[in-house]
Design a protein around this motif. Sequence first.
Motif, PDB file in Angstrom:
ATOM      1  N   ALA A   1       5.861  -5.679 -30.750  1.00 20.34           N
ATOM      2  CA  ALA A   1       6.929  -6.354 -30.045  1.00 20.34           C
ATOM      3  C   ALA A   1       7.623  -5.376 -29.109  1.00 20.34           C
ATOM      4  O   ALA A   1       7.639  -4.166 -29.362  1.00 20.34           O
ATOM      5  CB  ALA A   1       7.934  -6.940 -31.035  1.00 20.34           C
ATOM      6  N   VAL A   2       8.198  -5.923 -28.062  1.00 20.33           N
ATOM      7  CA  VAL A   2       8.908  -5.120 -27.069  1.00 20.33           C
ATOM      8  C   VAL A   2      10.269  -5.766 -26.807  1.00 20.33           C
ATOM      9  O   VAL A   2      10.383  -6.993 -26.755  1.00 20.33           O
ATOM     10  CB  VAL A   2       8.092  -5.024 -25.768  1.00 20.33           C
ATOM     11  N   ARG A   3      11.252  -4.907 -26.672  1.00 19.63           N
ATOM     12  CA  ARG A   3      12.611  -5.396 -26.431  1.00 19.63           C
ATOM     13  C   ARG A   3      13.156  -4.783 -25.149  1.00 19.63           C
ATOM     14  O   ARG A   3      13.040  -3.574 -24.924  1.00 19.63           O
ATOM     15  CB  ARG A   3      13.498  -5.006 -27.607  1.00 19.63           C
ATOM     16  N   ASP A   4      13.765  -5.629 -24.341  1.00 22.13           N
ATOM     17  CA  ASP A   4      14.486  -5.169 -23.153  1.00 22.13           C
ATOM     18  C   ASP A   4      15.968  -5.167 -23.508  1.00 22.13           C
ATOM     19  O   ASP A   4      16.549  -6.239 -23.665  1.00 22.13           O
ATOM     20  CB  ASP A   4      14.209  -6.094 -21.974  1.00 22.13           C
ATOM     21  N   PRO A   5      16.590  -4.009 -23.637  1.00 21.80           N
ATOM     22  CA  PRO A   5      17.996  -3.967 -24.061  1.00 21.80           C
ATOM     23  C   PRO A   5      18.947  -4.648 -23.095  1.00 21.80           C
ATOM     24  O   PRO A   5      20.058  -5.014 -23.481  1.00 21.80           O
ATOM     25  CB  PRO A   5      18.288  -2.471 -24.187  1.00 21.80           C
ATOM     26  N   ILE A   6      18.520  -4.831 -21.851  1.00 24.39           N
ATOM     27  CA  ILE A   6      19.387  -5.545 -20.904  1.00 24.39           C
ATOM     28  C   ILE A   6      19.520  -7.012 -21.306  1.00 24.39           C
ATOM     29  O   ILE A   6      20.568  -7.639 -21.114  1.00 24.39           O
ATOM     30  CB  ILE A   6      18.832  -5.413 -19.476  1.00 24.39           C
ATOM     31  N   ILE A   7      18.455  -7.558 -21.896  1.00 33.89           N
ATOM     32  CA  ILE A   7      18.480  -8.968 -22.305  1.00 33.89           C
ATOM     33  C   ILE A   7      19.247  -9.136 -23.609  1.00 33.89           C
ATOM     34  O   ILE A   7      19.963 -10.122 -23.812  1.00 33.89           O
ATOM     35  CB  ILE A   7      17.046  -9.504 -22.432  1.00 33.89           C
ATOM     36  N   GLY A   8      19.083  -8.196 -24.541  1.00 39.46           N
ATOM     37  CA  GLY A   8      19.776  -8.302 -25.815  1.00 39.46           C
ATOM     38  C   GLY A   8      19.154  -7.430 -26.869  1.00 39.46           C
ATOM     39  O   GLY A   8      18.313  -6.577 -26.580  1.00 39.46           O
ATOM     40  N   ASN A   9      19.546  -7.659 -28.109  1.00 40.99           N
ATOM     41  CA  ASN A   9      19.083  -6.822 -29.218  1.00 40.99           C
ATOM     42  C   ASN A   9      17.849  -7.386 -29.903  1.00 40.99           C
ATOM     43  O   ASN A   9      17.284  -6.728 -30.777  1.00 40.99           O
ATOM     44  CB  ASN A   9      20.193  -6.651 -30.245  1.00 40.99           C
ATOM     45  N   LYS A  10      17.436  -8.578 -29.559  1.00 40.81           N
ATOM     46  CA  LYS A  10      16.255  -9.151 -30.205  1.00 40.81           C
ATOM     47  C   LYS A  10      15.002  -8.781 -29.411  1.00 40.81           C
ATOM     48  O   LYS A  10      15.058  -8.568 -28.211  1.00 40.81           O
ATOM     49  CB  LYS A  10      16.388 -10.676 -30.291  1.00 40.81           C
ATOM     50  N   TYR A  11      13.892  -8.747 -30.122  1.00 42.31           N
ATOM     51  CA  TYR A  11      12.632  -8.456 -29.462  1.00 42.31           C
ATOM     52  C   TYR A  11      12.170  -9.697 -28.697  1.00 42.31           C
ATOM     53  O   TYR A  11      12.051 -10.782 -29.263  1.00 42.31           O
ATOM     54  CB  TYR A  11      11.601  -7.967 -30.481  1.00 42.31           C
ATOM     55  N   ASN A  12      11.938  -9.475 -27.404  1.00 40.82           N
ATOM     56  CA  ASN A  12      11.684 -10.587 -26.496  1.00 40.82           C
ATOM     57  C   ASN A  12      10.209 -10.950 -26.371  1.00 40.82           C
ATOM     58  O   ASN A  12       9.864 -12.091 -26.098  1.00 40.82           O
ATOM     59  CB  ASN A  12      12.179 -10.235 -25.086  1.00 40.82           C
ATOM     60  N   TYR A  13       9.369  -9.937 -26.510  1.00 42.78           N
ATOM     61  CA  TYR A  13       7.948 -10.137 -26.249  1.00 42.78           C
ATOM     62  C   TYR A  13       7.148  -9.784 -27.491  1.00 42.78           C
ATOM     63  O   TYR A  13       7.396  -8.756 -28.139  1.00 42.78           O
ATOM     64  CB  TYR A  13       7.503  -9.264 -25.072  1.00 42.78           C
ATOM     65  N   TRP A  14       6.178 -10.617 -27.811  1.00 44.23           N
ATOM     66  CA  TRP A  14       5.390 -10.461 -29.033  1.00 44.23           C
ATOM     67  C   TRP A  14       3.902 -10.612 -28.739  1.00 44.23           C
ATOM     68  O   TRP A  14       3.514 -11.403 -27.876  1.00 44.23           O
ATOM     69  CB  TRP A  14       5.789 -11.525 -30.055  1.00 44.23           C
ATOM     70  N   GLY A  15       3.116  -9.870 -29.483  1.00 48.91           N
ATOM     71  CA  GLY A  15       1.671 -10.059 -29.432  1.00 48.91           C
ATOM     72  C   GLY A  15       1.256 -11.180 -30.371  1.00 48.91           C
ATOM     73  O   GLY A  15       2.078 -11.789 -31.059  1.00 48.91           O
ATOM     74  N   GLN A  16      -0.055 -11.424 -30.412  1.00 48.05           N
ATOM     75  CA  GLN A  16      -0.576 -12.538 -31.203  1.00 48.05           C
ATOM     76  C   GLN A  16      -0.812 -12.166 -32.664  1.00 48.05           C
ATOM     77  O   GLN A  16      -1.021 -13.044 -33.502  1.00 48.05           O
ATOM     78  CB  GLN A  16      -1.889 -13.043 -30.586  1.00 48.05           C
ATOM     79  N   GLY A  17      -0.780 -10.874 -32.957  1.00 48.24           N
ATOM     80  CA  GLY A  17      -0.967 -10.423 -34.328  1.00 48.24           C
ATOM     81  C   GLY A  17      -2.395 -10.000 -34.618  1.00 48.24           C
ATOM     82  O   GLY A  17      -3.347 -10.499 -34.009  1.00 48.24           O
ATOM     83  N   THR A  18      -2.528  -9.065 -35.547  1.00 46.08           N
ATOM     84  CA  THR A  18      -3.835  -8.619 -36.003  1.00 46.08           C
ATOM     85  C   THR A  18      -3.796  -8.460 -37.521  1.00 46.08           C
ATOM     86  O   THR A  18      -2.830  -7.930 -38.063  1.00 46.08           O
ATOM     87  CB  THR A  18      -4.255  -7.312 -35.298  1.00 46.08           C
ATOM     88  N   GLN A  19      -4.828  -8.925 -38.193  1.00 45.10           N
ATOM     89  CA  GLN A  19      -4.850  -8.938 -39.656  1.00 45.10           C
ATOM     90  C   GLN A  19      -5.274  -7.585 -40.204  1.00 45.10           C
ATOM     91  O   GLN A  19      -6.285  -7.010 -39.775  1.00 45.10           O
ATOM     92  CB  GLN A  19      -5.816 -10.009 -40.160  1.00 45.10           C
ATOM     93  N   VAL A  20      -4.507  -7.094 -41.158  1.00 41.28           N
ATOM     94  CA  VAL A  20      -4.869  -5.888 -41.904  1.00 41.28           C
ATOM     95  C   VAL A  20      -4.969  -6.273 -43.376  1.00 41.28           C
ATOM     96  O   VAL A  20      -4.032  -6.833 -43.940  1.00 41.28           O
ATOM     97  CB  VAL A  20      -3.817  -4.780 -41.727  1.00 41.28           C
ATOM     98  N   THR A  21      -6.107  -5.985 -43.974  1.00 41.61           N
ATOM     99  CA  THR A  21      -6.318  -6.271 -45.379  1.00 41.61           C
ATOM    100  C   THR A  21      -6.711  -4.993 -46.091  1.00 41.61           C
ATOM    101  O   THR A  21      -7.676  -4.329 -45.683  1.00 41.61           O
ATOM    102  CB  THR A  21      -7.413  -7.334 -45.567  1.00 41.61           C
ATOM    103  N   VAL A  22      -5.955  -4.639 -47.122  1.00 42.84           N
ATOM    104  CA  VAL A  22      -6.219  -3.423 -47.888  1.00 42.84           C
ATOM    105  C   VAL A  22      -6.677  -3.831 -49.281  1.00 42.84           C
ATOM    106  O   VAL A  22      -5.938  -4.489 -50.018  1.00 42.84           O
ATOM    107  CB  VAL A  22      -4.971  -2.534 -47.974  1.00 42.84           C
ATOM    108  N   SER A  23      -7.877  -3.445 -49.634  1.00 39.19           N
ATOM    109  CA  SER A  23      -8.420  -3.795 -50.940  1.00 39.19           C
ATOM    110  C   SER A  23      -8.133  -2.690 -51.949  1.00 39.19           C
ATOM    111  O   SER A  23      -8.086  -1.508 -51.602  1.00 39.19           O
ATOM    112  CB  SER A  23      -9.920  -4.038 -50.843  1.00 39.19           C
ATOM    113  N   SER A  24      -7.959  -3.092 -53.197  1.00 40.77           N
ATOM    114  CA  SER A  24      -7.652  -2.109 -54.245  1.00 40.77           C
ATOM    115  C   SER A  24      -8.910  -1.540 -54.874  1.00 40.77           C
ATOM    116  O   SER A  24     -10.008  -2.007 -54.646  1.00 40.77           O
ATOM    117  CB  SER A  24      -6.785  -2.762 -55.319  1.00 40.77           C
TER     118      SER A  24
END
Length: 120
Positions: free
Chosen positions: A97-120
């Motif tokens: 995520a990326v945040r532009d502090p001029i817009i505010g404190n919330k993250y404005n831009y987000w990626g689609q996500g990537t799955q991470v799976t850790v096996s025991s």
Amino acid sequence: QVQLVESGGGLVQAGGSLRLSCAASGRTASRYYMAWFRQPPGKEREFVASGTWSGGNTFYADSVKGRFTISRDSAKNTVYLQMNLLKPEDTAVYYCAVRDPIIGNKYNYWGQGTQVTVSS
């Protein structure tokens, strides 16, 4: 507008490492902040790490401190999350995520996500 595309997720055994990448395109600026969040299965999305666009002033969730590192390659305009000593509880969909502090404190831009799976 900023577009973010994550990659690098996958299946890894506990104790292993992965490096997630987040390619940024569009209009970016040195004032921006970058971050990684994750959403474990059946849970709310949670903060993982953040830093300034230059890679400084990094901050980490206690659960990943000392194991994960957030960074950015300015030449490639890509944000990274190096994850070492992975644990099964790190299993989640990871989002940059990326945040532009001029817009505010919330993250404005987000990626689609990537799955991470850790096996025991």
